[in-house]
Scaffold this motif. Structure first.
Motif, PDB file in Angstrom:
ATOM      1  N   LEU A  16       0.686  -1.190  -0.319  1.00 49.91           N
ATOM      2  CA  LEU A  16      -0.016   0.028   0.009  1.00 49.91           C
ATOM      3  C   LEU A  16       0.772   1.200  -0.122  1.00 49.91           C
ATOM      4  CD1 LEU A  16      -2.864  -1.101   2.618  1.00 49.91           C
ATOM      5  CD2 LEU A  16      -2.960  -0.981  -0.036  1.00 49.91           C
ATOM      6  N   TYR A  17       2.089   1.199   0.623  1.00 48.38           N
ATOM      7  CA  TYR A  17       2.834   2.449   0.378  1.00 48.38           C
ATOM      8  C   TYR A  17       3.803   2.574  -0.598  1.00 48.38           C
ATOM      9  CZ  TYR A  17       1.938   4.116   5.309  1.00 48.38           C
ATOM     10  OH  TYR A  17       1.052   4.516   6.196  1.00 48.38           O
ATOM     11  N   ALA A  46      -6.229   0.272   4.032  1.00 49.04           N
ATOM     12  CA  ALA A  46      -5.861   1.416   3.460  1.00 49.04           C
ATOM     13  C   ALA A  46      -6.348   2.649   4.342  1.00 49.04           C
ATOM     14  CB  ALA A  46      -6.456   1.445   2.061  1.00 49.04           C
ATOM     15  N   ILE A  47      -7.342   2.241   5.046  1.00 49.26           N
ATOM     16  CA  ILE A  47      -7.986   3.718   5.931  1.00 49.26           C
ATOM     17  C   ILE A  47      -7.010   3.636   7.231  1.00 49.26           C
ATOM     18  CG2 ILE A  47      -9.798   4.194   7.468  1.00 49.26           C
ATOM     19  CD1 ILE A  47     -11.582   3.136   5.064  1.00 49.26           C
ATOM     20  N   THR A  48      -6.850   2.551   7.716  1.00 54.79           N
ATOM     21  CA  THR A  48      -5.958   2.669   8.999  1.00 54.79           C
ATOM     22  C   THR A  48      -4.658   2.924   8.731  1.00 54.79           C
ATOM     23  OG1 THR A  48      -7.353   0.621   9.991  1.00 54.79           O
ATOM     24  CG2 THR A  48      -4.983   1.204  10.719  1.00 54.79           C
ATOM     25  N   LEU A  49      -4.106   2.566   7.642  1.00 53.42           N
ATOM     26  CA  LEU A  49      -2.842   3.125   7.174  1.00 53.42           C
ATOM     27  C   LEU A  49      -2.603   4.472   6.819  1.00 53.42           C
ATOM     28  CD1 LEU A  49      -1.240   0.046   5.293  1.00 53.42           C
ATOM     29  CD2 LEU A  49      -0.707   0.828   7.660  1.00 53.42           C
ATOM     30  N   SER A  50      -3.614   4.968   6.338  1.00 56.81           N
ATOM     31  CA  SER A  50      -3.589   6.335   5.730  1.00 56.81           C
ATOM     32  C   SER A  50      -3.714   7.365   7.125  1.00 56.81           C
ATOM     33  CB  SER A  50      -5.036   6.631   4.960  1.00 56.81           C
ATOM     34  OG  SER A  50      -5.395   7.972   4.772  1.00 56.81           O
ATOM     35  N   GLU A  51      -4.671   6.840   8.155  1.00 56.46           N
ATOM     36  CA  GLU A  51      -4.683   7.522   9.285  1.00 56.46           C
ATOM     37  C   GLU A  51      -3.369   7.618  10.156  1.00 56.46           C
ATOM     38  OE1 GLU A  51      -7.657   5.441  11.460  1.00 56.46           O
ATOM     39  OE2 GLU A  51      -9.525   6.492  10.390  1.00 56.46           O
ATOM     40  N   ARG A  52      -2.695   6.762   9.788  1.00 56.10           N
ATOM     41  CA  ARG A  52      -1.345   6.856  10.728  1.00 56.10           C
ATOM     42  C   ARG A  52      -0.219   7.310   9.902  1.00 56.10           C
ATOM     43  NH1 ARG A  52      -1.535   1.365  14.604  1.00 56.10           N
ATOM     44  NH2 ARG A  52      -3.592   1.598  14.850  1.00 56.10           N
ATOM     45  N   HIS A  53      -0.379   7.548   8.705  1.00 60.44           N
ATOM     46  CA  HIS A  53       0.534   7.883   7.837  1.00 60.44           C
ATOM     47  C   HIS A  53       0.789   9.563   8.207  1.00 60.44           C
ATOM     48  CE1 HIS A  53       3.142   9.315   4.403  1.00 60.44           C
ATOM     49  NE2 HIS A  53       2.721   8.258   3.784  1.00 60.44           N
ATOM     50  N   HIS A  55       0.991  13.199   7.404  1.00 55.20           N
ATOM     51  CA  HIS A  55       0.808  14.155   6.591  1.00 55.20           C
ATOM     52  C   HIS A  55       1.473  15.348   6.541  1.00 55.20           C
ATOM     53  CE1 HIS A  55      -2.540  11.566   5.567  1.00 55.20           C
ATOM     54  NE2 HIS A  55      -2.950  11.434   6.693  1.00 55.20           N
TER      55      HIS A  55
END
Length: 56
Positions: A16-17, A46-53, A55
């Motif tokens: 995903l990254y 994807a949502i979990t990783l997006s929240e932890r990435h 920004h």
């Protein structure tokens, strides 16, 4: 978490990254299969990783 689940989680993060991976049907199939090994839906990963990435 089992060793297999830990490996699947790492693989999922990499899938995903990785910006060099295309968003084609083959990649989506691998993401779905890897997420299934963890008992989760690809969108949830994807949502979990997006929240932890972080920004910028």
């Amino acid at each position: 978490m089992t060793k297999e689940q830990a490996i699947a989680a790492i693989e999922l993060v990499e899938l995903l990254y990785d910006p060099s991976r295309s968003n084609d049907a083959d990649t989506r199939a691998v993401v779905a299969a890897t997420a299934a090994r963890l008992g989760i839906r690809p969108i949830d990963a994807a949502i979990t990783l997006s929240e932890r990435h972080p920004h910028p």
